[in-house]
Enzyme design. Sequence first.
Site, PDB file in Angstrom:
ATOM      1  CG  ASN B 441     -19.158 124.320  21.757  1.00 13.39           C
ATOM      2  OD1 ASN B 441     -19.441 125.115  22.656  1.00 13.39           O
ATOM      3  ND2 ASN B 441     -19.076 124.675  20.486  1.00 13.39           N
ATOM      4  CG  ASP B 442     -17.893 124.539  28.270  1.00 15.69           C
ATOM      5  OD1 ASP B 442     -17.687 125.359  27.360  1.00 15.69           O
ATOM      6  OD2 ASP B 442     -17.167 124.428  29.274  1.00 15.69           O
ATOM      7  CB  SER B 443     -20.339 127.943  24.590  1.00 15.26           C
ATOM      8  OG  SER B 443     -19.457 128.474  25.564  1.00 15.26           O
TER       9      SER B 443
END
Lengths: 753, 753
Positions: B441-443
């Site tokens: 989850n690069d957010s």
Amino acid sequence: MIGYFDNQKKEYVIKDMYPLRPLLNYIWNEEIVVNLNQFGIGPSSAVNQGDLRRVVLDYRLVYIKDRDSGIYYAANRNFRQLNFERFETHVGLGYSRIFSTYQNIDFELTLSVPEKDFAEIMHIKIKNSDSKVRNLSIYPYVRPFVNTTWHIGYNQGEWDDDLQGLIFEHNGFNLENPYQTIFFKSDFLPKAYETTDDKFIGRYGSIEHPLALKNKSLSNFDTVSEENFACVFQYDFALKPGEEITINLVIGLCKERTDAIAIADKYLKPGYFEENLQRLDQVHEAYIEKMVVETPDEYLNTMTNVWLKRQVSLGKTWARVYGKGFRDVLQDCSCFASLDPETAKQKLLYTLKFQFTNGNTIRMYEPIEPHPYQDGAAWIPATVLAYLKETGDFDLLDEKVGYYGSDLQETVRDHMLRGLRYLYSEKGEHGLILWRGGDWNDSIDNAGMQGRGESVWLSIATIKASNEFIEILEEEGNQNEIITELKAEIEKLKAAILKNGWDGKYFIYGYDDYGNKVGSKDSVDAKIMLNPQTWAVLAGIFDVEDLHKLMDVVEERLKCDYGYLQCAPSMTARDPNIGRMSYFQPGVFENGSVYIHGVTFKIVADCLLGRGEKAYETIKILAYDNPLNPNSGVEPYAVSNMYYGPECVRKKGYAPQSWITGSAGWLYRGITQFLLGISPEFSGLKINPVFPQAWDKVKVSRLFRGSKYEIELIRSDVNKLVVNNQEIEGNIVPVYPENSVVQVKYYFKQHIF
Amino acid sequence: MIGYFDNQKKEYVIKDMYPLRPLLNYIWNEEIVVNLNQFGIGPSSAVNQGDLRRVVLDYRLVYIKDRDSGIYYAANRNFRQLNFERFETHVGLGYSRIFSTYQNIDFELTLSVPEKDFAEIMHIKIKNSDSKVRNLSIYPYVRPFVNTTWHIGYNQGEWDDDLQGLIFEHNGFNLENPYQTIFFKSDFLPKAYETTDDKFIGRYGSIEHPLALKNKSLSNFDTVSEENFACVFQYDFALKPGEEITINLVIGLCKERTDAIAIADKYLKPGYFEENLQRLDQVHEAYIEKMVVETPDEYLNTMTNVWLKRQVSLGKTWARVYGKGFRDVLQDCSCFASLDPETAKQKLLYTLKFQFTNGNTIRMYEPIEPHPYQDGAAWIPATVLAYLKETGDFDLLDEKVGYYGSDLQETVRDHMLRGLRYLYSEKGEHGLILWRGGDWNDSIDNAGMQGRGESVWLSIATIKASNEFIEILEEEGNQNEIITELKAEIEKLKAAILKNGWDGKYFIYGYDDYGNKVGSKDSVDAKIMLNPQTWAVLAGIFDVEDLHKLMDVVEERLKCDYGYLQCAPSMTARDPNIGRMSYFQPGVFENGSVYIHGVTFKIVADCLLGRGEKAYETIKILAYDNPLNPNSGVEPYAVSNMYYGPECVRKKGYAPQSWITGSAGWLYRGITQFLLGISPEFSGLKINPVFPQAWDKVKVSRLFRGSKYEIELIRSDVNKLVVNNQEIEGNIVPVYPENSVVQVKYYFKQHIF
């Protein structure tokens, strides 16, 4: 016919709405700058976190639909070139007003910006000139750009009940963006709205044919995670014959929703639109009043009294719009000092912050241009001097200003001295100033990057700046050591210029890092370049007689039908030891165009030598109505930065853009201070006209240090200065007490070349 | 009807040319990637000096003008929605072909790219189906973008006699741009040409109505210093009834004019266009042949056999197109290993260069994404394992590869070990792997930036990766110390996950820098997140029975009409201790959308637990024809990366884009290896189908290690594996000698949940 000047209203009226290229107007305040074409379309920009970027994209349209016939059109754009009964644009000082009439519906759209804030005001009037009731839907449309990062998931656009208008947000993580909220509101509650291009234009529609116009009502669709927002309102009216409605809209950008409400309400307050235009009018009236010239040349009068001032005003606030050049702002302030000295002073002080402690300056701020340009410091004294002569306010010299990347604070005087000492500390083996990454000619950006190349032009400019600084110090009267130091430097540098910069008949531009002459008869091309010659005059490097010969060479070698070339012939061999200039196509930009900044130096040089005929002729061939250059495309009311040179056979004479150039300020000073010869001095207004023989008389009204000088310049067989009916020795009108009205007659018998 | 699959031609035929949103095709080679909508319009991009940028802008049009009537139109775009007799697009594997017929003129435009080079080929056929001679002018138009700097003075565009075509150059100082020259040439000498939009479209024309079409001939205007170039040719024909003409055009970018001539001639050689399409067909036929499935679900067959392979193929070469994610390329290679193991190996080796010597990797290359993401290393072993199981080629493990920013070269085995040791060296106070700047989850890019936050998901992924690495080492059989080391680490980490990651009924996502649980029942929102649950299954963290319970929670808490939500409920409170995700609008991207990558993990997890009914049902509700999600807009032939979640009320179910997602590879493996259960192992092909009860029989043809396995999966009341008519113990089909054809029947009685 392109159009005409309406001097009463200080407008240019564009009658040909489809000219060779779009005719631009700029409107701005300190936060927003808007570039408008004749249709009112063009980008708005802001400085955002030290960088300059476009923050609202470039459509502003008002569609009108006749609900009975279903016919619709963009009233300010007329995409399909329908048979409008009227279609014209009034380019105003701080606003543009577009008029159209189609099938008896009169339309008027005024675009302006308020005094502060990133906001635009759209004032719409629609009148039914038909003999029957007309059922109209009106759709103002603006395309906003909110995506300051590529994370569209931050985006939303919706009707906001608190605002009673549309809000578009890009409220993302870790964004210090002062412009993440766009608002759009009118003083007239719309019937419906859209927030997206997808709904308004439609995926398969076009700006000419928005699909939503086929529906009775817009869809009121709020949206998120959208790339293509649109601000669209719909108003439905049934207009009786003769009935007129007015709608005010404001669109702007700010940090938060709460700010949006405050800003929108401020500018939608009843009467604000008119008040704001009145304010603008007062501002410009004050600029005009500062100096009113009446020559036999109506066009010259209009440009000098109205339009050049406006263009300089853009420069002092927004410089070249794509960025704020250190030297660009300074030059415009040199000129603006006579229009609004207080503002010029503030801009000057702000700009000086971008000088390094070593004395050199950066080339440009907002955004920062890090390439090591070398001429910044050479432009400071002239600006300070202009301010001092205009105001007599020597306190400026003791104002403290910081340096770029340093905590040091020093006086303006120290800034100038550091700058000059820096230049003198940077000399090469010919005794000339090192070129580094470029000077005035920032496209010769690699002739000195090895630290050896030297610039003759910059050496000349350094002498000019030194003399300006000395003039200031001498007026102050207590800096003899520095004056002595600088005079010695000037002599050494002048000797080096004459020894190593002289090419037999004119000056070379310099030496590259490998000792090759640039702009010399020995060069492969660009055998002569304009600026070293004109600046030799500006700096008084030679005796007057020799300077005349030098300017004769300029006439002979660099003149073309519509100006003077920056160099001749253009470079055709790409030379990495020169840099960018040699990679430009021949006749383009510094590589052999009529680069107008350079031509305005030439005009001033002409005047300094009394060559007023040449100066005036040069002004005339630059103008939009030069019959030898019919396809320039230039705005009649704006100075371009360039006409492509004759060697650019495919586009010769064409002016790709205008407005954003330092030429306007130089031209203004060239006309007022040098051609008409009314220049401020410490002790008063010096009068030294060199205008053409064909003119017998010129009137000038000038405000100076709080008084009004009503000056008549009268060609005569004697030189005689009469002030308030009393003859005075010399040609300087002394400073009168504030609020005086001073009557000046100057009789003169100058020989004009 | 949107259109239909033509399985014979491996095409999707778009019949509705104005669907909800444009339906995209991608065509590419290693140098160019082109994004085409149904009209053949869209940008071409390249990697340019390590950065990925758009180098040719997005118009490709062919205008046809009837010289007798004056009627003109864009044959592949039909801007004005004229009453075309035919208008459809065939989306092919490596090409798009647009057909139209208007007033008895048949038009066909095929767009493709050659095997190498930054070039596009346009193949045009025009046929007169009228009963009379038709006098036509044909104008192909492409809008090229040459300005790689803002110095338009470098630009020129002109007819080049050596090329016999158009050349556009941006040959500037100090530019190391491999794409500064654009060329446009056809195999049929045009009658005339344009080089600028100003001349073709006209300053006041539009793309719908180019003003030049009103003239008999284009102007042959060469230009310099232009911002808006255009590649336009004009051909005049008098076509007899039934007569057909063909024009091939090539447009491309290269460094120098001389290159342009060589490239253009290569691709305009007679027959090249057809040869290139044949080559493409062979490539794709080979991919198809690798694995052909015949299930009762025709759509599933088409996607599995043809389209998912194509989409994975884009991923392994161009990843997400806007950049090449380390983990993205690896995941697509995990899948691509079964289609073209050699290419997968090369891509894997190239990608490993973007690992640091400390074992961590960068998030993305071309362009480099410098934010400290943490999960890169966890994706390496699965890709290596997939390659090894597909090929048995253990030499890969000894291949030496460099590290990012270092001269060190080490084996692939060492890269994996460094990666895992890095992860184990990065633990926080709960014994879990540190979160740093983000994981899958690069957010969630700020939960661990203080160096304290810990990720449960990443901890689970580390265990999965460790087990994969151990599986490799055990097969190699000589690394007992490392195996022991890793097994001890796994036990410790697993204990920490069970102790600190368990929330009572499911796993939390992690702890932020301040010790707050993320994705927990105690969280303000996002109380449950999908991936920790599905990955617990993938990594086998629990007993099977407990994993079933966990997946029941997923069904109960995260299901919606068209997939499974990444989290529920979406975050509404912007939380800087989370980062980007919490600033996304609810239901958007990682913040509560149906993020399809996550859903494909869920499908695999279902299959691993034998929950084939759930897996298949999930596949079906994701599909374009889910009646509960009629407005997704998704291409029937491509997997999207996201459907906006139900909490995104304004756009729920809509898929803003497709193609560029790792979901395709996971879905392909989910269907083939897990739902149908044909998975390569070191020792052979393992068979373990879990497809739905309603299916009695599935046929699969699979190439594996040089032989063909023709497999029938037959529901039965016993489990029995029959290979070449011989019953074999267990469910692994052994590796047969190369070039065998192996007949496999697998009877099974699995309980499907």
